[in-house]
Motif scaffolding. Structure first.
Motif, mmCIF file in Angstrom:
data_model
loop_
_atom_site.group_PDB
_atom_site.id
_atom_site.type_symbol
_atom_site.label_atom_id
_atom_site.label_comp_id
_atom_site.label_asym_id
_atom_site.label_seq_id
_atom_site.Cartn_x
_atom_site.Cartn_y
_atom_site.Cartn_z
ATOM 1 N N VAL A 1 -6.753 1.851 19.775
ATOM 2 C CA VAL A 1 -6.560 1.144 18.512
ATOM 3 C C VAL A 1 -5.096 0.726 18.454
ATOM 4 O O VAL A 1 -4.201 1.570 18.516
ATOM 5 N N ALA A 2 -4.854 -0.578 18.366
ATOM 6 C CA ALA A 2 -3.486 -1.098 18.334
ATOM 7 C C ALA A 2 -3.378 -2.141 17.225
ATOM 8 O O ALA A 2 -4.369 -2.773 16.849
ATOM 9 N N PHE A 3 -2.156 -2.327 16.701
ATOM 10 C CA PHE A 3 -1.966 -3.288 15.618
ATOM 11 C C PHE A 3 -0.513 -3.735 15.573
ATOM 12 O O PHE A 3 0.381 -3.087 16.134
ATOM 13 N N ASP A 4 -0.284 -4.868 14.888
ATOM 14 C CA ASP A 4 1.079 -5.361 14.685
ATOM 15 C C ASP A 4 1.763 -4.593 13.564
ATOM 16 O O ASP A 4 2.902 -4.155 13.695
ATOM 17 N N SER A 5 1.069 -4.450 12.445
ATOM 18 C CA SER A 5 1.642 -3.726 11.312
ATOM 19 C C SER A 5 0.528 -3.268 10.390
ATOM 20 O O SER A 5 -0.563 -3.848 10.369
ATOM 21 N N ILE A 6 0.813 -2.217 9.642
ATOM 22 C CA ILE A 6 -0.107 -1.766 8.610
ATOM 23 C C ILE A 6 0.693 -1.496 7.339
ATOM 24 O O ILE A 6 1.893 -1.221 7.385
ATOM 25 N N ALA A 7 0.013 -1.606 6.216
ATOM 26 C CA ALA A 7 0.604 -1.251 4.926
ATOM 27 C C ALA A 7 -0.388 -0.361 4.194
ATOM 28 O O ALA A 7 -1.603 -0.477 4.394
ATOM 29 N N PHE A 8 0.125 0.538 3.366
ATOM 30 C CA PHE A 8 -0.763 1.471 2.682
ATOM 31 C C PHE A 8 -0.212 1.799 1.301
ATOM 32 O O PHE A 8 0.987 1.674 1.029
ATOM 33 N N LYS A 9 -1.120 2.215 0.444
ATOM 34 C CA LYS A 9 -0.750 2.642 -0.903
ATOM 35 C C LYS A 9 -1.765 3.674 -1.344
ATOM 36 O O LYS A 9 -2.971 3.492 -1.159
ATOM 37 N N LEU A 10 -1.275 4.786 -1.911
ATOM 38 C CA LEU A 10 -2.163 5.845 -2.373
ATOM 39 C C LEU A 10 -1.618 6.422 -3.665
ATOM 40 O O LEU A 10 -0.433 6.749 -3.756
ATOM 41 N N SER A 11 -2.494 6.525 -4.644
ATOM 42 C CA SER A 11 -2.109 7.179 -5.893
ATOM 43 C C SER A 11 -3.227 8.111 -6.320
ATOM 44 O O SER A 11 -4.410 7.820 -6.120
#
Length: 643
Positions: free
Chosen positions: A249-259
């Motif tokens: 599993v490869a990627f350029d970028s990821i973003a995340f948010k958790l509340s």
């Protein structure tokens, strides 16, 4: 007089407070160590740990300085070591016996998560103490529910991670058996709830650097951030996945948010977002090719209970131009229970075909369409009761039509085409399906008895369904899960044709998905007539090793044309289609059909009678008696002489 007494009392109280405060201040270090030792001793006893430190002091009322800390689970590898840390704590939470960190400076912390087989040095983190039902005086350690586990992790994150501070030389390793993944952070800066760092990742020979930045807002119980490669034009390769699951599993970028919506609510509810750019996934169970997804995003609301995780249907999945609202519930009783559903109201059909990931749908790339599509999915798999499995999948067109096939060859069956047969993923024979092949036979030169016998055996509703038999697929899925492999396919004749004519022979999710879409397109848009599909099928289906088509089969077994077959010969050939490589198992050593074939012969004869091809008397007279000739007879009588 009374006023003077009150003043003396007040002064005395103030003096006592000052003396007590002075005493607390002067002896704060000793008091801290006393309280810490008591708490650590309780933790050691409760979780079977050995906790030690070299120095613990309190330079001021809100600052704690710690050096030389080690945490070692009994009979396990060291979990944590810390060279030194200076922690600025919030006083008000401390009065409520809760630690809340305002600022921290850490130097040289090492976390090592080790698992050998089913034993790890960190499983105590997810256990809770309960009173034994059998012995009320005994306290037992049991695995906490998922909601408790997740809540503990989040509480540690939001309470102990500061909004300001600096971490230097932080090392985290995860070792499972002989495989190890390492993360090293030279410096992590936290300022006004913002954090940024570079993370050096190493797993075997694979090394990389990640750039991480984001926000940690404790008051809002919110954490969000992004991860990108530290090297230009290089993707991040996700660790742990490749060595443990033989996948990439490869990627350029990821973003995340958790509340966390409410720490005290039941069930625990989490909300947030996860997005990825330039995702690449490879696993042979998914596809023989790397799957590319340009952009993907999940906006989620997730509920966590004691024994389940649930993705609420208000969640949204977006990939490329397509979006939908999934529902997913994963529950653990004695065994796992999975429930998934999707309802997608009509949307522009071009959004689907423009969004298909590369590597999953090679044969429909370039198709242009108009109109709309809608989709409904229901999947319920309870491993406690596999016989209750439910599955339905319904793709519907609303004014849908194909405007251009692009580079696809979905109409190739309408004319003569070249077909290649495979065995063990290797091509073994290539021939034409059409008049240029001397062994090709149109439908009017193939016995109606053979046509109907095969149809009743393989797909009795072929001329009436739209390419799928949901009941058969559901039964096949339940059976495959019971035996733990792809054993049955629940395939219709259309599905078998698409698999053989268009797709590779790999049994994987990608092939099944592409197969389903091509079948739907061919049947829904009438790209090839049913008659032509059945004609193609009868001319390429395998009847013995390297024997393909009705003509070759008729000559191989009976030395006659397929138009001249008797009813018994037709029923026999129909019985061979599911097992062409093992046709000899139907005979004894004298080339006589085994008695076990009787039930099948009677069943197909009754169906031929119901279709009007046999009278009741003719059907009743059918017996599993045939005379095999030629090459087939030699292979049955003298199997050792055949090479």
């Amino acid at each position: 007089m009374k006023s003077r007494v009150l003043k003396w009392i007040a002064a005395g109280l103030i003096a006592v407070v000052l003396v007590a405060g002075t005493g607390l201040f002067l002896f704060r270090g000793a008091l801290l160590r006393c309280v810490a030792d008591e708490k650590l001793a309780a933790l050691e006893q409760r979780y079977n740990l050995r906790i030690a430190y070299r120095e613990l002091e309190m330079p001021s009322l809100s600052v704690i300085r710690l050096e030389g800390l080690t945490v070692v689970p009994e009979d396990h590898d060291t979990l944590l070591t810390l060279e030194k840390a200076e922690i600025d704590i919030d006083l008000l939470p401390l009065l409520r016996k809760r630690v809340s960190v305002h600022q921290v400076d850490v130097e040289g912390m090492k976390l090592s998560f080790v698992k050998q087989g089913n034993v790890s040095n960190y499983d105590f983190l997810f256990r809770q103490q309960t009173v034994s039902e059998a012995d009320p005086g005994k306290v037992e350690s049991v695995l906490a529910g998922y909601d408790v586990q997740v809540s503990k992790i989040l509480s540690l994150v939001f309470r102990l991670l500061p909004e300001n501070g600096e971490l230097r030389n932080l090392s985290v390793t995860a070792r499972r058996d002989l495989l190890q993944t390492s993360f090293y952070i030279p410096e992590l800066i936290l300022a006004n709830s913002q954090f940024a760092s570079a993370i050096q990742v190493e797993e075997g020979a694979v090394k990389g650097e990640w750039k991480v930045r984001g926000t940690l807002a404790r008051s809002m119980r919110l954490i969000e951030g992004s991860i990108a490669s530290g090297s230009t034009n290089e993707k991040i390769i996700l660790p742990y996945i490749r060595p443990h699951y033989n996948a990439t599993v490869a990627f350029d970028s990821i973003a995340f948010k958790l509340s966390e919506k409410s720490a005290s609510a039941t069930p625990l509810t989490l909300e947030g977002m996860a997005s990825v750019d330039g995702l690449e996934v490879y696993h042979t169970a998914l596809s023989p090719d790397t799957i590319d997804l340009d952009k993907g995003k999940l906006e989620y609301t997730c509920h966590v209970g004691g024994n389940y995780f649930e993705l609420d249907s208000v969640s949204t999945v977006i990939f490329n131009r397509l979006d939908f609202h999934p529902y997913l519930r994963v529950e653990k009783e004695k065994k796992w229970h999975y429930t998934a559903s999707i309802h997608r109201s009509p949307f522009p059909s071009e959004d689907l075909f423009a969004s298909l990931p590369k590597g999953l749908f090679r044969h429909v790339q370039g198709i242009r369409t108009s109109g709309k599509l809608s989709y409904d999915l229901l999947l319920d798999i309870d491993f406690n009761h596999l016989d209750s499995l439910q599955f339905s999948s319904d793709l519907r067109g609303h004014g849908f039509r194909i405007e251009s096939l692009g580079g696809s060859e979905l109409t190739k069956m309408n004319e003569e085409f070249e077909y290649t047969a495979y065995e063990n993923d290797l091509p073994v024979r290539t021939f034409f399906i059409g008049p240029s092949n001397p062994n090709f036979r149109p439908l009017n030169r193939i016995s109606p008895l053979l046509q109907m016998a095969i149809m009743q055996s393989e797909d009795g509703g072929f001329y009436y369904h739209q390419g799928f038999l949901p009941g058969a697929i559901q039964e096949a899925l339940a059976y495959d899960l019971q035996v733990g492999r792809f054993a049955r396919g629940g395939s219709t004749i259309t599905m078998q044709l698409v698999k053989n004519v268009f797709l590779n022979r790999h049994k994987n999710i990608a092939r099944k998905l592409e197969e389903a879409l091509i079948v739907w397109l061919i049947e829904n848009q009438h790209l090839t007539s049913k008659e032509r599909m059945y004609e193609v099928y009868l001319n390429l289906v395998e009847w013995a090793p390297l024997v393909y088509g009705a003509c070759e089969a008729s000559h191989f077994y009976f030395e006659k044309e397929p138009s001249d077959l008797t009813v018994e010969e037709a029923i026999f050939l129909a019985s061979i289609v599911p097992k062409p490589k093992h046709f000899r198992s139907s005979f004894n050593e004298d080339a006589i059909l085994r008695d076990s074939q009787g039930g099948y012969f009677r069943l197909i004869a009754e169906r031929l009678c119901a279709k009007g091809l046999l009278t009741e008397e003719e059907a009743a007279a059918v017996r599993p008696e045939i005379t095999v000739k030629g090459k087939a007879r030699e292979m049955i009588l003298y199997p050792d002489s055949i090479r």
